[in-house]
Each structure stands twice: as structure tokens, then as C-alpha cells.
Scaffold this active site. Structure first.
Site, short mmCIF file in Angstrom:
data_model
loop_
_atom_site.label_atom_id
_atom_site.label_comp_id
_atom_site.label_asym_id
_atom_site.label_seq_id
_atom_site.Cartn_x
_atom_site.Cartn_y
_atom_site.Cartn_z
N SER A 154 0.76 -1.31 -0.01
CA SER A 154 -0.02 0.08 -0.17
C SER A 154 0.89 1.26 -0.08
O SER A 154 1.89 1.21 0.65
CB SER A 154 -0.85 -0.01 1.13
OG SER A 154 -1.73 1.02 1.25
N GLY A 155 0.69 2.09 -1.06
CA GLY A 155 1.39 3.49 -0.97
C GLY A 155 2.77 3.16 -1.76
O GLY A 155 3.44 4.08 -1.85
N THR A 195 -1.04 2.77 -8.40
CA THR A 195 -2.15 3.74 -9.34
C THR A 195 -1.57 4.71 -10.09
O THR A 195 -1.88 4.79 -11.18
CB THR A 195 -3.29 4.36 -8.26
OG1 THR A 195 -3.75 3.23 -7.40
CG2 THR A 195 -4.20 5.16 -8.84
N ASN A 233 -1.11 5.74 3.20
CA ASN A 233 -1.00 6.20 1.79
C ASN A 233 -2.20 7.40 1.91
O ASN A 233 -3.39 7.05 2.11
CB ASN A 233 -1.43 4.99 0.85
CG ASN A 233 -1.38 5.56 -0.98
OD1 ASN A 233 -1.27 6.81 -1.10
ND2 ASN A 233 -1.71 4.76 -1.51
N SER A 288 -5.02 6.22 -1.25
CA SER A 288 -5.06 4.78 -1.32
C SER A 288 -6.33 4.35 -2.01
O SER A 288 -7.43 4.40 -1.74
CB SER A 288 -5.01 4.17 0.13
OG SER A 288 -4.97 2.72 -0.07
N SER A 289 -6.10 3.31 -3.15
CA SER A 289 -7.32 2.77 -3.79
C SER A 289 -7.80 1.61 -2.73
O SER A 289 -7.15 0.78 -2.28
CB SER A 289 -6.47 1.81 -4.91
OG SER A 289 -6.15 2.85 -5.97
N GLY A 333 -2.62 -2.95 -2.44
CA GLY A 333 -1.45 -3.69 -1.94
C GLY A 333 -1.54 -4.15 -0.51
O GLY A 333 -2.52 -4.20 -0.17
N GLU A 385 -1.31 -4.80 3.18
CA GLU A 385 -1.64 -4.09 4.19
C GLU A 385 -1.33 -4.76 5.66
O GLU A 385 -1.90 -5.85 5.84
CB GLU A 385 -2.86 -3.51 4.18
CG GLU A 385 -3.47 -2.68 2.87
CD GLU A 385 -4.69 -2.05 3.04
OE1 GLU A 385 -4.74 -0.97 2.19
OE2 GLU A 385 -5.62 -2.46 3.95
#
Length: 528
Positions: free
Chosen positions: A4-5, A9, A51, A54-55, A273, A275
Site C-alpha cells: 500500500s502506497g 495507481t 497512503n 489509497s485505492s 497492496g 496491508e
């Protein structure tokens, strides 16, 4: 893929721009493909501790080609984190769109939608932002409005959509209290105004409207069940709006060619991602399961298939070992005794609780190297994932897996006087039967005490996604997070090395260096 981050994206957006630039084809269509991003990010992304953008859903973008020119595109969304609508942990925010609305709407528009000061709303934790950030959000809101116009949303549809979002926020402030005379539960006196705002945000633009919505309904169940039902309505409403936006985008991007013509395709998967937060819930388990499956998919192509080809051709080759995460997938997905199978089993029993579920896990996985029971009185467990140990808080697991919605709520939506709400729910006719999904997995619909329950939407969504992945010829883009502080220009060697190790990239470098990473056809070789 990546943490994540790590930049998945942003990399996806750059990759799309690059492919579109190489095609030099239908410039209007290509611009539309790039312009839908602000819309998807506003409704599907949020700030987390890892993030700021974050998506909170997975997206698969299919670009369709004819003679190397983009003729159309299709977007599929997976596993939207609907629970974020009703709850965020410390340091996190709700979906961006709620904050953009507060920053971008005029005073007259806020009054029209029944929106008050953002600090009053429980679903956004009563937090807003500094003037500087609010100004940035105002600009983002304008981007969203431009994207809505470009995609082809009618003005009334945009009004209805924002009325629903405002109604969701007001609904979150509705609380319940016991009614002493009858022993039932009613809407608390202090929150009747919020119920009215949720039911009818404005006489002209109602969000949630039902013949009984203006009165205080007595509900013969405990306050917590009423609160769960309230949150379910909010999550379903938001999820349906998001799905509707994706459908409208697909209408805009659909290819306009003869169906007899065979089109080439490039698909790009951008999914949340791995986590590991301070508190990890059911959503993190789904996210990390998706990442486990993608890691296994990577291992299968990069190590298993590659080395099998060398052996088949009789090449001198010393086998490269890799960190095989199949035992972790078996722990999670095996039937009938994998973690998710046990979760489904427990979800089917009305008397089961999160504690009975954890007890079942502890007895079933005793001695498993990838499972650890929680210590002390903590209601949870730990899983040793390919990327490290994650401790999960089991509270709410059964409720989230059941994905319950009170049966009479659908009738409430359909009898609304907001056209969009009727549209969003009329095409989701529940059928209380045993449904078999495309991937052959049984998704069970249960009827119990007026609640329609759909089991394991997480598993269904993931299986359809992986089926798609295995039918493609994959290329892997690994995104590496440079530091854990969300700082630009800072490279933390230990953070980077850890990711290189658990992603299997050191072994990948070795197989690429020692093996045969470029294999032209005989025709290509002779031509060269």
C-alpha cells in the site's frame, strides 16, 4: 503489485498514458480513458495511515485494439471497501468524495442537500481539514464535476447522486434508544432531525424517502441490530452508486466496431497492496488474500513454468528455489477446513459469534506454521503471510462475511421518490436460492429472520479475478515503496530490501540472469 502506497495507481496512469500515446488513434476516446481517473479516485480512494490516496478497490482496465488503434475500453471493479463508509480508524478518512463535496458545494447547494457543518457527521469522524487542504479539495470537486459531465451523466442524475451521498452522511447520525412502554427500540429524540434529513434531504431532492420515513419507527430488536441495519443501508447505497458510475463509464468507453471483428486486448490490473495496520480487520484479510493469490500467480509464471520449460528441453539447469506461498493459500482457501470455509460455515449458524469462529480456527489450525492464536483475551489471530506476520482483529468477521441487508430495506429503496435510488435497486432482485457462480464456487444465499444473506462475495470476486489472470499472458510490474513516512526523495534501504526479499525479486533477478529471459521465435531469429 506492491505494498500500500508503493505507487501502483500512479504507475497505472503513466502506463495508460504511454500506451495511448503509442497508438495515435482515436484521440477523443483515448482522452476519455485518461479523464475518468479523477472520478474513480474520488469515489474509490481514501486516505489511510500508509497512503494519502489509497485505492480501496481493485480495478482491471481492458484496452481493446484493432490494427494497433484503441477502439474501446472496459473497467471492472473488485472488492470495494464499503465498510469505510461507516467506520475509519485513527489517522484515516472516508472516501474522498465526501470531503470534496463539503469543500466544493456552494452554501445554496449544501442547503439544498441538507448538509450542515462537516464536524457534525459521525461517518467522517467529525474531522475536516486546514484551509489549504480544503482549497485543494475544492479544485478536486471541480475535476469530479467535469469528469461527470464528460462521461455523460445528466444534471438530474448528478443531483440525485449527491443527494444520496448527503443522505448517507445524515443517516450515520441516526441513533436508537429503548422505548420503555413497549420494550421495543425507537429512533432517539435527539436524532429525529437527522432521520428527516436522511429521508428527505430537501422537498425537491429527496435522498431516502419512504411513506414511514418521516415517522419514528419502532423496531422490536436491540439497539445494536438497528445500528447494524442503518450502517448496512449506508454501505449498500454507496456501493450501488459506485457500481453505477463504473457502468456509466463503460457505456462511454465501449468499442463501436463490428462484433464479428476480433479485437486484441491489453489488461491492466491495479489492486490494493498488501496491508498491515495497527488494527487489521476482515477487509485487510480480503486484501492480503488477493495479494497472496497474485504472489502465487507470479511464482507460477516466473519460477514454475520457466524452469519446467528448461527441463522439458533438456537444458543443463540448477533448480532455483523460491518462497512458495501455497501452504498459506491452503490455510485460507482449502475446503472444507480452510479459514474462509470455516468462516462461511460459522456465518450459516444464527447462534455463531466471532468468538465461536476464533475458537474453531484455534482448534482447526493448531500446529499450523502459518497460523498463531492470539494471546490473552484478545479476540483475534495472526497469519504468517508471504510478506510477514499480520495480526487480525476478529470482531465483525461474521457480520461482514454475511453482508446482510434487512429484507424490507429493498422495498424502502424501490418506493423512494428519487429516480436514481429506484434504478440502483430494481436491478438487484434477491433470489433466496443456492446460486452457482461462473467459477464453480457455491455462493449461498440464506434466509433468516427477515434478513437476506449472501455468503462469501469476497471469494467470488477474487475467483473471477484470478480466472481472468490465468487466461492471460502476463507481464509483472513490481512497485517498491521507498520509505514508510510518505516522504518524497527518501530511500530507506531496509524497507526496500525487505520488499525485494518477500516479493521474490532477488530470485527473479537470478533466474533472469542465469536463464533464458528472451526467447524469439525461429522466424524472428532468422529475420534478424
Amino acid at each position: 503489485s506492491g505494498e500500500s502506497g508503493a505507487g501502483k495507481t500512479e504507475s497505472t496512469k503513466l502506463l495508460l498514458q504511454h500506451i495511448v500515446n503509442l497508438c495515435k488513434g482515436n484521440s477523443q476516446l483515448e482522452q476519455r480513458i485518461l479523464q475518468v481517473n479523477p472520478l474513480l479516485e474520488a469515489f474509490g480512494n481514501a486516505q489511510t495511515v500508509k497512503n494519502d490516496n489509497s485505492s480501496r478497490f481493485g480495478k482491471y482496465i481492458q484496452l481493446r485494439f484493432q490494427k494497433n488503434i484503441v477502439q474501446g475500453a472496459k473497467l471492472s471493479e473488485y472488492l470495494l471497501e464499503k465498510s469505510r463508509v461507516v467506520h475509519q480508524d485513527t489517522g484515516e478518512r472516508n472516501f474522498h468524495i465526501f470531503y470534496y463535496m463539503f469543500a466544493g458545494l456552494s452554501s445554496e447547494q449544501k442547503e439544498m442537500y441538507g448538509l450542515l457543518d462537516p464536524s457534525l457527521y459521525r461517518y467522517i469522524s467529525g474531522r475536516f481539514a486546514t484551509e489549504e487542504v480544503a482549497e485543494r479539495w475544492k479544485h478536486k470537486y471541480q475535476e469530479v464535476c467535469n469528469a461527470l459531465d464528460m462521461v455523460g451523466f445528466q444534471e438530474q442524475e448528478q443531483v440525485d447522486m449527491q443527494a444520496i451521498l448527503a443522505g448517507v452522511l445524515s443517516l450515520g447520525n441516526v441513533t436508537f434508544e429503548p422505548e420503555e412502554s413497549s420494550g421495543s427500540v425507537k429512533v432517539s429524540g435527539a436524532s429525529r432531525g437527522w432521520l428527516k434529513a436522511a429521508a428527505v434531504s430537501h422537498k425537491k431532492y429527496p435522498a431516502f424517502s419512504h411513506p414511514a420515513a418521516g415517522r419514528s419507527p419502532s423496531v422490536s430488536c436491540c439497539c445494536s441490530l438497528c445500528a447494524d441495519a442503518r450502517d448496512s443501508i449506508a454501505k449498500v447505497a454507496y456501493g450501488r452508486v459506485f457500481g453505477w458510475i463504473v457502468c456509466k463509464i463503460n457505456e462511454l468507453l465501449a468499442e463501436n466496431v463490428d462484433h464479428e471483428v476480433e479485437l486484441g486486448e491489453i489488461g491492466i490490473l491495479d489492486i490494493f497492496g498488501f496491508e498491515n495496520f495497527t488494527v487489521n480487520r476482515f477487509e485487510q484479510l480480503c486484501i492480503n488474500l488477493a495479494n497472496e493469490q497474485l504472489q502465487h500467480f507470479f511464482n507460477y509464471h516466473i519460477f514454475h513454468l520457466e524452469q519446467a520449460a528448461y527441463k522439458e528441453e533438456g537444458l543443463p539447469w540448477e533448480t532455483i528455489t523460491f518462497n512458495n506461498n501455497e501452504p498459506i493459500l491452503n490455510l485460507l482457501l482449502a475446503k472444507p477446513l480452510g479459514l474462509l470455509s470455516l468462516l462461511d460455515e460459522q456465518s450459516a449458524f444464527p447462534q455463531a459469534t466471532d468468538k465461536t469462529f476464533v475458537d474453531k480456527l484455534n482448534s482447526s489450525f493448531k500446529g499450523n506454521l502459518h497460523f498463531q492464536p492470539a494471546r490473552g483475551c484478545v479476540l483475534g489471530f495472526s497469519i504468517i503471510h508471504y510478506a510477514g506476520k499480520v495480526q487480525y482483529d476478529a470482531r465483525g468477521f461474521l457480520e461482514k462475511n454475511r453482508d446482510t441487508l434487512p429484507a424490507n430495506v429493498r422495498g424502502l429503496f424501490i418506493s423512494s421518490i428519487t429516480p436514481l435510488l429506484i434504478l440502483l435497486h430494481i436491478h438487484h432482485e434477491p433470489r433466496p436460492t443456492l446460486a452457482r457462480v461462473k467459477c464453480g464456487h457455491e455462493a449461498l444465499l440464506l434466509w433468516h429472520d427477515g434478513l437476506l444473506t449472501f455468503l462469501c462475495p469476497c471469494q467470488h470476486s477474487l475467483m473471477v479475478l484470478m480466472e481472468r489472470m490465468y487466461s492471460a499472458n502476463p507481464h509483472f510490474v513490481r512497485c517498491i515503496k521507498p520509505n514508510s513516512q510518505k516522504e518524497p526523495g527518501v530511500l530507506d534501504n531496509q524497507v526496500v530490501l525487505l520488499q525485494l526479499r518477500y516479493n521474490g525479486l532477488l530470485e527473479t533477478i537470478r533466474i533472469r540472469r542465469d536463464g533464458f529471459s528472451w526467447r524469439p521465435s525461429f522466424e524472428e531469429f532468422a529475420e534478424r
